[in-house]
Design a protein around this motif. Structure first.
Motif, PDB file in Angstrom:
ATOM      1  N   CYS A 255       0.868  -1.169   0.000  1.00  0.00           N
ATOM      2  CA  CYS A 255       0.000   0.000   0.000  1.00  0.00           C
ATOM      3  C   CYS A 255       0.913   1.231   0.000  1.00  0.00           C
ATOM      4  O   CYS A 255       2.133   1.096  -0.073  1.00  0.00           O
ATOM      5  CB  CYS A 255      -0.916  -0.005   1.228  1.00  0.00           C
ATOM      6  SG  CYS A 255      -0.045   0.137   2.791  1.00  0.00           S
TER       7      CYS A 255
ATOM      8  N   HIS B  40       0.291  -6.170   1.547  1.00  0.00           N
ATOM      9  CA  HIS B  40      -0.979  -6.735   2.004  1.00  0.00           C
ATOM     10  C   HIS B  40      -1.292  -7.958   1.152  1.00  0.00           C
ATOM     11  O   HIS B  40      -1.264  -7.887  -0.078  1.00  0.00           O
ATOM     12  CB  HIS B  40      -2.116  -5.727   1.840  1.00  0.00           C
ATOM     13  CG  HIS B  40      -2.064  -4.614   2.847  1.00  0.00           C
ATOM     14  ND1 HIS B  40      -2.411  -4.798   4.171  1.00  0.00           N
ATOM     15  CD2 HIS B  40      -1.697  -3.317   2.734  1.00  0.00           C
ATOM     16  CE1 HIS B  40      -2.267  -3.643   4.827  1.00  0.00           C
ATOM     17  NE2 HIS B  40      -1.827  -2.731   3.972  1.00  0.00           N
TER      18      HIS B  40
ATOM     19  N   GLU C  37       1.947   2.983   2.214  1.00  0.00           N
ATOM     20  CA  GLU C  37       2.897   3.040   3.338  1.00  0.00           C
ATOM     21  C   GLU C  37       4.264   2.484   2.936  1.00  0.00           C
ATOM     22  O   GLU C  37       5.267   2.722   3.601  1.00  0.00           O
ATOM     23  CB  GLU C  37       2.379   2.226   4.533  1.00  0.00           C
ATOM     24  CG  GLU C  37       1.058   2.710   5.130  1.00  0.00           C
ATOM     25  CD  GLU C  37       1.198   4.062   5.806  1.00  0.00           C
ATOM     26  OE1 GLU C  37       2.244   4.312   6.440  1.00  0.00           O
ATOM     27  OE2 GLU C  37       0.255   4.871   5.685  1.00  0.00           O
TER      28      GLU C  37
ATOM     29  N   CYS D 184      -2.813   2.271   7.021  1.00  0.00           N
ATOM     30  CA  CYS D 184      -3.722   2.518   5.897  1.00  0.00           C
ATOM     31  C   CYS D 184      -5.141   2.046   6.210  1.00  0.00           C
ATOM     32  O   CYS D 184      -6.068   2.362   5.472  1.00  0.00           O
ATOM     33  CB  CYS D 184      -3.221   1.853   4.624  1.00  0.00           C
ATOM     34  SG  CYS D 184      -3.534   0.080   4.556  1.00  0.00           S
TER      35      CYS D 184
ATOM     36  N   CYS E 190      -1.679  -1.972   9.943  1.00  0.00           N
ATOM     37  CA  CYS E 190      -1.133  -1.017   8.982  1.00  0.00           C
ATOM     38  C   CYS E 190      -1.913   0.293   9.100  1.00  0.00           C
ATOM     39  O   CYS E 190      -3.139   0.281   9.166  1.00  0.00           O
ATOM     40  CB  CYS E 190      -1.238  -1.584   7.578  1.00  0.00           C
ATOM     41  SG  CYS E 190      -0.454  -0.531   6.359  1.00  0.00           S
TER      42      CYS E 190
HETATM   43 ZN   LIG Z   1      -1.445  -0.739   4.358  1.00  0.00          ZN
END
Ligand SMILES: [Zn+2]
Lengths: 432, 141
Positions: free
Chosen positions: A248, A255, A250, A312, A310
């Motif tokens: 993602c 993922h 980040e 996100c 995470c």
């Molecule tokens: Zn993430």
């Protein structure tokens, strides 16, 4: 921000409940394939014998060899009439492997790839150029259908012809690329040679890189050269292809979509699960595929689960960047270890270069490990400093490996290099 | 007062040593003094050469693990008493000597010394008026 917010941020409880339902449905399907009918009958497994995700452990592993032995259609769980595409590996050793897809499978796969692409910021307003080979290689069609599903304007440039790639990037105002990391560097170099500054003269902003291992430094270099954000993608043809796991924004772990697969990380020798966060072999069970389900498939890829949530907001687990193959594992004095564990420690010392050699040898009645590592440069003229460094490296290796290797510092450029790729492990042990 | 010494990392492969030395020889660099300290695993060769900067650049170009260190180069008589006297100046000032070696030129001994405190060592040389050589002198040695 999310392609499918409900699924991507589903609570762990509900995600695991969904996995259990899908696992049971997958077992019912798998029973239609000659291979799994036999395995399940022999082990007394049916969807009724699975009451929790933990019961997954009752199911035997599936290996690449099983796929080879049941080439081409022995793993099919639906009539071949219902399949609309197959992808096959090149099969350089023995039989190739085949993965069959129904129309539903292809739709789900496209959705999986679209989800990944959306996650890194690609939208229907983007122009997406795919530099993968098409045909049997899944990076071509896999990204193609994903990008179309997302609604981006796709440029199926396919592999090679760098000048033409650059012309497309400029003429079509390409904003996103799928590209292998070594080719991304090459592409940037050719652009600069031709007087094209990709940061100023192109609209490139996001690239998806995968298919070959690369370091964080390599990613940063690509990002800098091209003036883009580069995201690591992971796929393998046995698991459809691209889209299995993806970074993602980040940029901290990939993922892995747990509504598509159940993830396990195992010790490749004992075949028992490792503790969360520990390095091991990735094992995947498809739970959203009908033509050819795979149960507990041993990928041979080494990785670990990153602990914690995470930022996100996605609840699907993150795996670390791939760290080699389980076939590289060394067993010494009954301890399992991977060259990557040694490499990780060595790379923390700025005094050391990147080339090292692990030699396993028999000394008297016992097996020993010798690690030779090149100095990056001579940073001191005091050999007590070098001895101190040696001691510190050994101490850290011992803490990680739980055995004490011998360590030898060697001059830069003195270790063997073969075809540009360093040889890492030499096994000279005698069988006693 | 200080000159540049080159230290070269050596594995215990002596073919390697002559290979490195011939790199310098080809470029007409003279070796004025050399000493090797080694353990069973590796060694460090320290050399004083006619043109340290050039020699260092050649070694770098050829990917040799090398290091440029400034060391004191003081001149003393060749008797043991002369040696002792010179060294005493440093030890009295509380300095410890990490290593030293010497070579003779025209009946005089040149002592190469590495102490644990470079600034304090320079101060000792100035205060005691010890004779020394500079890097620019090397080319004539
Ligand atoms: Zn993430």
């Amino acid at each position: 921000m999310y392609w499918q917010q409900d699924i991507e941020t589903l609570s762990r409880d509900r995600l695991e409940k969904l996995q259990l339902e899908r696992l049971k449905a997958t077992l019912d399907l798998a029973y239609n394939s000659p291979f799994y009918k036999k395995t399940m009958d022999e082990n007394g497994i049916s969807s009724d014998s699975i009451h929790s995700l933990d019961d997954l452990k009752k199911i035997p592993f599936t290996t690449k060899n099983d796929l080879r032995e049941h080439y081409p259609y022995g793993m099919a769980a639906v009539p071949i009439k219902q399949c609309v595409r197959l992808h096959s590996s090149s099969g350089t050793t023995g039989n190739p492997t085949v993965v069959l897809h129904s129309q539903k499978d292809l739709d789900e796969w496209a959705n999986q790839v679209a989800r990944c692409m959306y996650m890194v910021g690609i939208r229907d307003t983007d122009v997406f150029q795919n530099t993968s080979g098409y045909g049997m290689f899944t990076g071509g069609l896999g990204f193609q259908y994903g990008a179309e599903k997302l609604g981006a304007l796709t440029v199926p440039a396919a592999a090679g012809n760098t000048k033409r790639q650059i012309k497309f990037i400029r003429d079509f105002e390409t904003t996103c690329l799928h590209i292998i990391p070594s080719y991304a560097t090459r592409l940037a170099e050719v652009m600069y040679e031709e007087g094209v500054d990709p940061r100023k003269n192109t609209k490139l902003k996001i690239i998806c890189i995968g298919a070959e291992p690369h370091s964080e430094e390599q990613r940063k270099r690509i990002e800098q050269l091209l003036g883009v954000k580069a995201y690591n993608c992971f796929g393998m043809s046995e698991m459809n292809g691209p889209g299995v796991a993806f970074e993602c924004t980040e940029q901290n772990g990939l993922h892995i979509w747990e509504d598509y697969v159940i993830v396990e990380i195992i010790d490749p020798v004992t075949l028992k699960p490792v503790k969360d966060g520990e390095l091991g072999e990735l094992v995947l069970t498809t739970i959203n595929r009908e033509a050819m389900p795979l149960l507990r498939y041993r990928t041979r890829d080494l990785t670990r689960i990153l602990p914690g949530n995470c930022p996100c907001g996605r609840t699907h687990k993150r795996i670390a960047r791939f760290q080699g193959r389980s076939d590289d594992m060394i067993i010494l004095k009954g301890v399992n270890l991977f060259p990557i564990q040694i490499e990780t420690i060595l790379m923390q010392f700025k005094e050391l270069g990147s080339n090292y050699l692990i030699t396993l040898e028999t000394v008297g009645n016992s097996d020993e490990m010798l690690i030779e590592v090149e100095l990056s440069d001579l940073f001191t003229d005091d050999y007590s400093v070098l001895q101190g460094l040696t001691k510190e490296i050994i101490r850290q290796l011992r803490d990680e490996l739980l055995l004490t290797p011998r360590l030898k510092l060697v001059a830069r450029g003195s270790l063997p290099v073969q075809e540009g790729k360093a040889i890492r492990v030499k096994d000279l042990r005698k069988i006693i | 007062m200080t000159i540049n010494q080159i230290s070269i990392f050596l594995e215990n492969k002596y073919g390697k040593l002559s290979e490195i030395l011939s790199l310098l020889g080809k470029e007409h660099i003279r070796i004025i003094a050399a000493t090797i300290a080694d353990t069973s695993e590796f060694g460090i060769m320290r050399i004083i050469v006619s043109d340290p900067q050039k020699a260092y650049a050649i070694l770098k170009e050829n990917n040799v693990s090398a290091n440029l260190t400034d060391v004191l180069a003081v001149v003393t008589g060749s008797s043991a008493d002369d040696f002792a006297e010179t060294l005493a100046h440093f030890t009295k000032a509380g300095l410890s000597i990490e290593y030293m070696y010497c070579f003779a030129v025209n009946g005089k001994a040149i002592l190469i010394i590495r102490t644990n405190n470079r600034e304090a060592a320079r101060e000792v040389i100035r205060r005691q008026n010890i004779e020394y050589i500079c890097e620019s002198d090397l080319i004539q040695l």
